[in-house]
Design a protein around this motif. Structure first.
Motif, short mmCIF file in Angstrom:
data_model
loop_
_atom_site.label_atom_id
_atom_site.label_comp_id
_atom_site.label_asym_id
_atom_site.label_seq_id
_atom_site.Cartn_x
_atom_site.Cartn_y
_atom_site.Cartn_z
N MET A 1 7.22 6.71 8.06
CA MET A 1 8.12 5.58 7.81
C MET A 1 9.23 5.43 8.85
SD MET A 1 8.85 4.74 3.85
CE MET A 1 7.78 5.43 2.62
N PRO A 2 9.94 6.52 9.19
CA PRO A 2 11.02 6.36 10.18
C PRO A 2 10.54 5.80 11.52
CG PRO A 2 11.21 8.48 9.07
CD PRO A 2 9.88 7.90 8.66
N ASP A 3 9.30 6.18 11.94
CA ASP A 3 8.76 5.65 13.20
C ASP A 3 8.61 4.14 13.14
OD1 ASP A 3 8.58 8.25 13.84
OD2 ASP A 3 6.38 8.33 13.98
N TYR A 4 8.45 3.62 11.94
CA TYR A 4 8.28 2.18 11.77
C TYR A 4 9.61 1.48 11.45
CZ TYR A 4 3.16 2.29 11.97
OH TYR A 4 1.85 2.41 12.38
N GLY A 5 10.68 2.24 11.56
CA GLY A 5 12.00 1.64 11.35
C GLY A 5 12.36 1.43 9.89
N ILE B 1 -0.30 9.83 1.04
CA ILE B 1 1.12 9.51 0.83
C ILE B 1 2.04 10.35 1.71
CG2 ILE B 1 1.57 11.10 -1.11
CD1 ILE B 1 3.04 8.71 -2.47
N ASP B 2 1.67 11.61 1.96
CA ASP B 2 2.53 12.47 2.78
C ASP B 2 2.64 11.92 4.20
OD1 ASP B 2 3.07 14.52 0.77
OD2 ASP B 2 0.93 14.95 0.92
N LYS B 3 1.52 11.39 4.69
CA LYS B 3 1.51 10.85 6.04
C LYS B 3 2.37 9.58 6.12
CE LYS B 3 -1.94 10.25 9.65
NZ LYS B 3 -3.40 10.26 9.84
N VAL B 4 2.23 8.70 5.14
CA VAL B 4 3.03 7.47 5.18
C VAL B 4 4.52 7.82 5.08
CG1 VAL B 4 3.51 5.25 4.09
CG2 VAL B 4 1.17 6.06 4.21
N MET C 1 3.37 -2.40 4.55
CA MET C 1 1.96 -2.72 4.32
C MET C 1 1.11 -2.43 5.57
SD MET C 1 1.17 -3.75 1.30
CE MET C 1 -0.20 -4.90 1.16
N GLU C 2 1.67 -2.76 6.74
CA GLU C 2 0.93 -2.49 7.98
C GLU C 2 0.72 -0.99 8.16
OE1 GLU C 2 3.01 -4.30 11.30
OE2 GLU C 2 3.02 -6.19 10.17
N LEU C 3 1.78 -0.23 7.89
CA LEU C 3 1.69 1.23 8.01
C LEU C 3 0.64 1.78 7.05
CD1 LEU C 3 2.61 4.10 8.75
CD2 LEU C 3 4.64 3.76 7.34
N VAL C 4 0.65 1.29 5.82
CA VAL C 4 -0.30 1.76 4.81
C VAL C 4 -1.73 1.44 5.25
CG1 VAL C 4 -1.14 1.31 2.47
CG2 VAL C 4 1.29 1.72 2.87
N GLU C 5 -1.94 0.23 5.77
CA GLU C 5 -3.28 -0.14 6.21
C GLU C 5 -3.75 0.77 7.34
OE1 GLU C 5 -3.36 -4.43 6.97
OE2 GLU C 5 -2.62 -4.68 4.92
N THR C 6 -2.84 1.06 8.27
CA THR C 6 -3.20 1.92 9.40
C THR C 6 -3.58 3.32 8.90
OG1 THR C 6 -1.59 0.72 10.71
CG2 THR C 6 -2.37 2.79 11.62
N VAL C 7 -2.72 3.89 8.06
CA VAL C 7 -2.98 5.25 7.56
C VAL C 7 -4.26 5.28 6.71
CG1 VAL C 7 -2.12 7.09 6.05
CG2 VAL C 7 -0.60 6.04 7.73
N ASN C 8 -4.47 4.26 5.89
CA ASN C 8 -5.69 4.24 5.09
C ASN C 8 -6.93 4.18 5.97
OD1 ASN C 8 -4.21 4.36 2.75
ND2 ASN C 8 -4.59 2.26 2.09
N ALA C 9 -6.87 3.37 7.02
CA ALA C 9 -8.02 3.26 7.93
C ALA C 9 -8.28 4.60 8.61
CB ALA C 9 -7.78 2.17 8.96
N GLU C 10 -7.20 5.26 9.05
CA GLU C 10 -7.35 6.56 9.73
C GLU C 10 -7.93 7.60 8.78
OE1 GLU C 10 -3.55 6.02 12.72
OE2 GLU C 10 -3.51 7.64 11.22
N THR C 11 -7.39 7.61 7.55
CA THR C 11 -7.86 8.59 6.56
C THR C 11 -9.34 8.40 6.28
OG1 THR C 11 -5.66 8.43 5.58
CG2 THR C 11 -7.34 9.59 4.29
N LEU C 12 -9.75 7.15 6.17
CA LEU C 12 -11.16 6.87 5.88
C LEU C 12 -12.06 7.26 7.04
CD1 LEU C 12 -10.95 3.45 4.04
CD2 LEU C 12 -11.79 5.60 3.10
#
Ligand code: OOG
Ligand code: NI
Length: 465
Positions: free
Chosen positions: A241-245, A234-237, A35-46
């Motif tokens: 994912m591996p970077d986030y363990g 989705i491609d970015k997340v 969820m944290e990763l998704v929030e980060t990527v969504n914020a960056e995309t926006l």
């Protein structure tokens, strides 16, 4: 507000999905990380795409953009399925679509409980992909009888959940206190129980028959097995994912990356091995079970039967070129094959619309709002004149091949089992106690209503100055 007035079904569903999210993050910490990763990527995309941000501000609630869009459970008996239908109805969620997964080596068939009206979807789109185990596909009769007896003995709903569902049915809704209690009681059905209902021996035999059978039969309830937030990239997340363990599944399911997204793309992190204990005489014996994961989704336009036919053909064609392996060794080749084959699917909204491949929502443009016509005109004329615009209608359902890919990657990478393909919507509906709604009718209805309202407004509106 009157003290005993009813809470809307949409509000109950919102409260339920929020409560489920909190519970699942506590139960599966890796899901919180996702969820944290998704929030980060969504914020960056926006922040990188002002146009997207503007569009989403107009059509969606930005602050809820990263919230859960769906979850999934697997039920064991017809009685569980029909009660689940009644429970979901209290939250304004109705069965849409029939998905046969036996063809893909998963012994279940499924539907998605979801809100159906445009307003309800907008308020909170939360859906639950709900599968029913098909014990008829277990070949070993003794094992089938044992599984049946085990399932028959369990009670997956609390007494409170049943009583409140009956109350909502009787009075047509629930007041504030009852709605809060309802959410808490229903949440219990979705909770994880690390103490199995069965001994290690039966678990092993069920597991050998199919891992999914062990997952459904061995536990006290149909634990939520994943939740799925919406991602804007989705491609970015997937790549991060591996970077986030967290370990992503090998490939993103569904269509390739496109300018004009179609249907649904989804991927997940692989299910975790968790400690459980099995019955052992009067005590417990330690063991492990793998079932729970996290997923992300990105949705595009809903396709017409013609568009869906083309999608299915192209997907089939790409999988004939490269069939993605579970461990990801040919993920790159699969991605390339998919992109190449899908070049045959038009990739502009105008082309998709002209070819009759997708559903669109029509609305008046600024000019259209200032115009009044003496009589009805043809829709195409109104578009050419710049009075009416069209926007894609979002696909709100699921895809059987993708769902099978999600199931498989979370059942371990072992050999796939084969079942005789045996879709049986009639049996499913008999067990459900209702017919499932047809997804195409739903989109066609939204499209038609939008056209009607444009035509009506253009001929009856009083032109401004
Ligand atoms: C359900 C898998 C299907 C999806 O998003 O397609 C699904 C399950 O594993 O129970 O959730
Ligand atoms: Ni899912």
């Amino acid at each position: 507000m009157k003290e005993n007035s009813y809470v809307s079904a949409d509000d109950i569903r919102s409260a339920f999905s929020a409560a489920m999210s909190v519970m699942y993050r506590e139960e599966v910490p890796a899901y919180g990380t996702l969820m944290e990763l998704v929030e980060t990527v969504n914020a960056e995309t926006l922040s990188a795409d002002a146009q997207l941000k503007e569009r989403l501000t107009a059509t969606d609630s930005l602050e809820r953009i990263s919230e859960e869009r769906h979850g999934a459970i697997r039920l064991g008996t017809p009685a569980e399925l029909s009660m689940m239908r009644r429970v979901f109805a209290v939250m304004g969620m109705y069965p849409v679509g029939y998905y046969d997964l036996s063809t893909a080596g998963v012994p279940v068939h499924s539907t998605a409980f979801r809100p159906v009206g445009e307003a309800s979807l907008k308020r909170n789109p939360f859906r639950v992909f709900t599968s029913l185990l098909r014990l008829d596909l277990i070949a070993d009769e003794t094992l089938r009888a044992e599984a049946e007896a085990t399932l028959k003995a369990r009670r997956i709903f609390t007494i409170g959940a049943i009583e409140l569902t009956e109350k909502a049915e009787r009075y047509g809704g629930l007041d504030r206190d009852d709605a809060a209690r309802f959410v808490a009681e229903v949440l219990e059905t979705f909770r994880w129980h690390d103490r199995a209902n069965v001994g290690a021996d039966l678990y092993k035999r069920l597991h050998d028959a199919h891992r999914l059978i062990a997952d459904v039969v061995s536990f006290k309830g149909p634990h939520i097995n994943h939740l799925t937030p919406r991602t804007l990239d989705i491609d970015k997340v997937q790549a991060l994912m591996p970077d986030y363990g967290i370990a992503p599944k090998a490939v993103v399911e569904g269509p390739p990356t496109r300018r004009c997204p179609i249907l649904l793309r989804q991927t997940s992190f692989k299910a975790l091995e968790e400690a459980v204990s099995f019955r052992d005489g009067d005590g417990w014996k330690a063991g492990s079970h793998t079932a729970r994961f996290g997923e992300i989704e990105q949705r595009g336009i809903a396709l017409t039967p013609k568009g869906r036919g083309l999608y299915d053909r192209l997907l089939d064609q790409s999988r004939k070129v490269v069939r993605p392996t579970a461990e990801g060794s040919n993920a790159r080749e699969y991605g390339a094959a998919l992109a190449e084959v899908f070049a045959a699917f038009p990739d502009s909204w105008a082309d998709i619309r002209e070819a009759g491949l997708g559903y669109f929502s029509y609305s008046l443009t600024e000019k259209g709002r200032r115009t009044k016509l003496p009589g009805r005109r043809d829709l195409e004329f109104l578009i050419v004149e710049g009075l009416v615009r069209f926007d894609p209608i979002v696909y709100e359902d699921f895809l059987p091949v993708s769902a099978a890919g999600i199931f498989q990657s979370n059942l371990g990478d072992g050999a796939q089992q084969e079942f005789v393909a045996s879709p049986n919507q009639q049996d499913f509906e008999a067990d459900l106690g209702a017919a499932v709604l047809n997804e195409f009718d739903h989109y066609a209805g939204i499209e038609k209503a939008s056209i009607e309202s444009c035509l009506t407004a253009l001929t009856t509106a009083v032109a401004a100055e």
